[in-house]
Scaffold this motif. Sequence first.
Motif, mmCIF file in Angstrom:
data_model
loop_
_atom_site.group_PDB
_atom_site.id
_atom_site.type_symbol
_atom_site.label_atom_id
_atom_site.label_comp_id
_atom_site.label_asym_id
_atom_site.label_seq_id
_atom_site.Cartn_x
_atom_site.Cartn_y
_atom_site.Cartn_z
ATOM 1 N N ARG A 172 -7.513 -48.371 -3.244
ATOM 2 C CA ARG A 172 -6.539 -47.522 -3.913
ATOM 3 C C ARG A 172 -5.560 -46.925 -2.903
ATOM 4 N NH1 ARG A 172 -7.030 -45.111 -8.828
ATOM 5 N NH2 ARG A 172 -9.282 -45.483 -8.812
ATOM 6 N N THR A 173 -6.104 -46.493 -1.738
ATOM 7 C CA THR A 173 -5.261 -45.889 -0.709
ATOM 8 C C THR A 173 -4.273 -46.910 -0.148
ATOM 9 O OG1 THR A 173 -7.063 -44.391 -0.127
ATOM 10 C CG2 THR A 173 -5.287 -44.660 1.501
ATOM 11 N N ILE A 174 -4.774 -48.116 0.125
ATOM 12 C CA ILE A 174 -3.899 -49.161 0.664
ATOM 13 C C ILE A 174 -2.795 -49.493 -0.342
ATOM 14 C CG2 ILE A 174 -3.793 -51.566 1.418
ATOM 15 C CD1 ILE A 174 -6.649 -51.295 2.449
ATOM 16 N N ALA A 175 -3.158 -49.615 -1.620
ATOM 17 C CA ALA A 175 -2.192 -49.968 -2.653
ATOM 18 C C ALA A 175 -1.096 -48.907 -2.765
ATOM 19 C CB ALA A 175 -2.905 -50.146 -3.990
ATOM 20 N N ARG A 197 -0.163 -46.717 -0.443
ATOM 21 C CA ARG A 197 0.641 -46.648 0.783
ATOM 22 C C ARG A 197 1.647 -47.799 0.854
ATOM 23 N NH1 ARG A 197 -0.060 -44.205 5.922
ATOM 24 N NH2 ARG A 197 1.834 -44.707 7.099
ATOM 25 N N LEU A 198 1.258 -48.980 0.369
ATOM 26 C CA LEU A 198 2.123 -50.170 0.472
ATOM 27 C C LEU A 198 2.912 -50.431 -0.806
ATOM 28 C CD1 LEU A 198 -0.344 -52.640 2.264
ATOM 29 C CD2 LEU A 198 1.445 -51.235 3.309
ATOM 30 N N THR A 199 2.722 -49.574 -1.796
ATOM 31 C CA THR A 199 3.393 -49.723 -3.096
ATOM 32 C C THR A 199 3.061 -51.094 -3.704
ATOM 33 O OG1 THR A 199 5.207 -48.495 -2.053
ATOM 34 C CG2 THR A 199 5.561 -49.251 -4.294
ATOM 35 N N LEU A 200 1.777 -51.373 -3.756
ATOM 36 C CA LEU A 200 1.284 -52.612 -4.357
ATOM 37 C C LEU A 200 0.346 -52.273 -5.495
ATOM 38 C CD1 LEU A 200 0.323 -54.628 -1.134
ATOM 39 C CD2 LEU A 200 2.365 -54.957 -2.535
ATOM 40 N N SER A 201 0.092 -53.253 -6.346
ATOM 41 C CA SER A 201 -0.927 -53.039 -7.373
ATOM 42 C C SER A 201 -2.301 -53.114 -6.718
ATOM 43 C CB SER A 201 -0.811 -54.100 -8.461
ATOM 44 O OG SER A 201 -1.322 -55.340 -8.010
ATOM 45 N N ARG A 202 -3.247 -52.368 -7.301
ATOM 46 C CA ARG A 202 -4.593 -52.364 -6.736
ATOM 47 C C ARG A 202 -5.242 -53.735 -6.876
ATOM 48 N NH1 ARG A 202 -9.522 -48.168 -8.298
ATOM 49 N NH2 ARG A 202 -10.874 -48.701 -6.499
ATOM 50 N N ASN A 203 -4.893 -54.464 -7.939
ATOM 51 C CA ASN A 203 -5.437 -55.814 -8.121
ATOM 52 C C ASN A 203 -5.023 -56.735 -6.970
ATOM 53 O OD1 ASN A 203 -6.732 -55.212 -10.486
ATOM 54 N ND2 ASN A 203 -5.044 -55.906 -11.807
ATOM 55 N N VAL A 220 -4.361 -55.851 -3.852
ATOM 56 C CA VAL A 220 -5.142 -55.484 -2.662
ATOM 57 C C VAL A 220 -6.582 -55.958 -2.802
ATOM 58 C CG1 VAL A 220 -5.988 -53.566 -1.263
ATOM 59 C CG2 VAL A 220 -3.657 -53.514 -2.193
ATOM 60 N N ASN A 221 -7.174 -55.705 -3.970
ATOM 61 C CA ASN A 221 -8.564 -56.121 -4.165
ATOM 62 C C ASN A 221 -8.716 -57.637 -4.080
ATOM 63 O OD1 ASN A 221 -10.220 -53.831 -4.434
ATOM 64 N ND2 ASN A 221 -9.451 -53.439 -6.506
ATOM 65 N N GLY A 222 -7.728 -58.378 -4.564
ATOM 66 C CA GLY A 222 -7.788 -59.829 -4.470
ATOM 67 C C GLY A 222 -7.867 -60.301 -3.028
ATOM 68 N N ALA A 223 -7.048 -59.714 -2.152
ATOM 69 C CA ALA A 223 -7.071 -60.079 -0.727
ATOM 70 C C ALA A 223 -8.388 -59.685 -0.079
ATOM 71 C CB ALA A 223 -5.904 -59.418 -0.009
ATOM 72 N N LEU A 224 -8.892 -58.477 -0.394
ATOM 73 C CA LEU A 224 -10.138 -58.003 0.220
ATOM 74 C C LEU A 224 -11.331 -58.834 -0.257
ATOM 75 C CD1 LEU A 224 -9.621 -54.127 0.015
ATOM 76 C CD2 LEU A 224 -9.207 -55.638 1.967
ATOM 77 N N GLU A 225 -11.333 -59.200 -1.522
ATOM 78 C CA GLU A 225 -12.446 -60.009 -2.045
ATOM 79 C C GLU A 225 -12.470 -61.401 -1.425
ATOM 80 O OE1 GLU A 225 -11.847 -59.898 -6.207
ATOM 81 O OE2 GLU A 225 -12.457 -57.792 -6.424
ATOM 82 N N GLN A 226 -11.287 -62.000 -1.195
ATOM 83 C CA GLN A 226 -11.244 -63.306 -0.540
ATOM 84 C C GLN A 226 -11.775 -63.224 0.879
ATOM 85 O OE1 GLN A 226 -10.476 -66.198 -1.994
ATOM 86 N NE2 GLN A 226 -10.910 -67.309 -0.084
#
Length: 487
Positions: free
Chosen positions: A51-54, A56-62, A64-70
């Motif tokens: 949530r914090t990364i999303a 800060r970077l003005t991205l959707s949480r999905n 960010v989570n997609g990249a982290l899960e991969q």
Amino acid sequence: MNIPDDAFYTLLENALAQRGGVTRQRALYHALRDAILAGKLQARSRLPGSRTIAQRLTLSRNTVNGALEQLALEGYLLRDRKGSQVATLAAQNTFSVNTNSVSLPAHLMQLPSGSQRDSPPLLFTPGTPALNYFPLPLWRRLLTRVLHEESCTLLGYGDAAGEWSLRVAIARHLALARGIHCDASQIIITEGALEGLSLCARLLTQPGESAWIEDPGYLGVKSAFTAAGLVPEAIPVDNEGLCFANFTALPPRIIFTSPSNQYPTGAVLSAARRLALLTFARQHHAWIVEDDYDSEFRYDNAPIPAMAGMQPDAPVIYLGTFSKTLFPALRTGFIVLPPALALAARPVVGALLRGGHRAEQRALARFIEEGHYARHLAAMRRLYRKRQQQLRAALANHLTEPFTITGGNGGLHLTITLNAIDDVMLARQARQYQLAPAPLSQFYLDKNRVRYGLVLGYGNTSASQFVPAIERLQQLITRLRHQASGK
């Protein structure tokens, strides 16, 4: 984390700004993975929450989570209820990379340098047919028809020896055009002539055995035989082809010859030498690989019959390709084995080859069976005959340097010999002007026999370009002569 928050987010912001055509999720994934591999994000470092990364970077949480899960799936991150932590990986920077530390096997270091392939081909490139004369719309229709009728059934491997319909079509064509009467079961489809040579070496020889090859000759033969662990023996070529009568080399296990149009000299193996070579091969239990190079393109008389059809059960493997008659990217050739060898080889072909290019092979079978191949050959024969005559005239009128043409009664090239000259340098300088003749000297294995000159391919070079190209070559030759004399 082991780096400040500002540095972490700057790393990700830069990656997103420079992502080009990739998605934001993929750019984020690559930035984090590369940082982990480079040690910028060390093992057991805990990343900020998704949530914090999303935010800060003005991205959707999905995203960010997609990249982290991969990254977690691939083992770069460990994820739990507390968030994401960098996994412990093998040390990445505990050694220095030494680009000189890898050596190829000694026999591979003896291979000739590969030819430079230009796209589109430069003027005078040897071995390239008139690509713009190939009936591409017709080929596209045949290919579309095959895919429509056969659908997904052609997506599997298929027969290792190639599509049966193509082998049948080739057998019929060879009987009519080359005097070779064979059954389709004797034919194996290959990815061009070079794979055919490699297959012959694997089927017929043991490492360390002797292989006779023409000198000068096709460099791919040395590559294929050397890679198979054979010992190539350079046999000289004169104006009657392979000159082996008084040669004292060890008896070979395999003999390569291009009797119909020797490359690059254009010599034709005389009937007497063909019969003598067949007798020699029988006496020494050797196999002859007959490369029927450019045999379809004879301009002074009818095509010369193949050696494989001269005697029943001759110890000859016939090698053919469609690279010169149609187009190189088709990557389709074939070999014809004598009946007994075909029977013996059948169980092992599946271990050496994998079937493929099934749609293209089916389309080619129809191209041959429907008469398009014969019509295309006839049209190209007329075109190449005219181009060769025009190239001869351009050489006679615009190349003032003394030269001699060798062979030249067929094929897609003319070879000219020149008095001692650095033909490698000449060819290198010609490339600067979009000309790609091959230096004759590079085709020799025995440097004591070397001759100098150029191999001029006219198959894919328009006649309108001959005169300016020859004039440019004359200028380059004159410059080299002046440099050699110190003027």
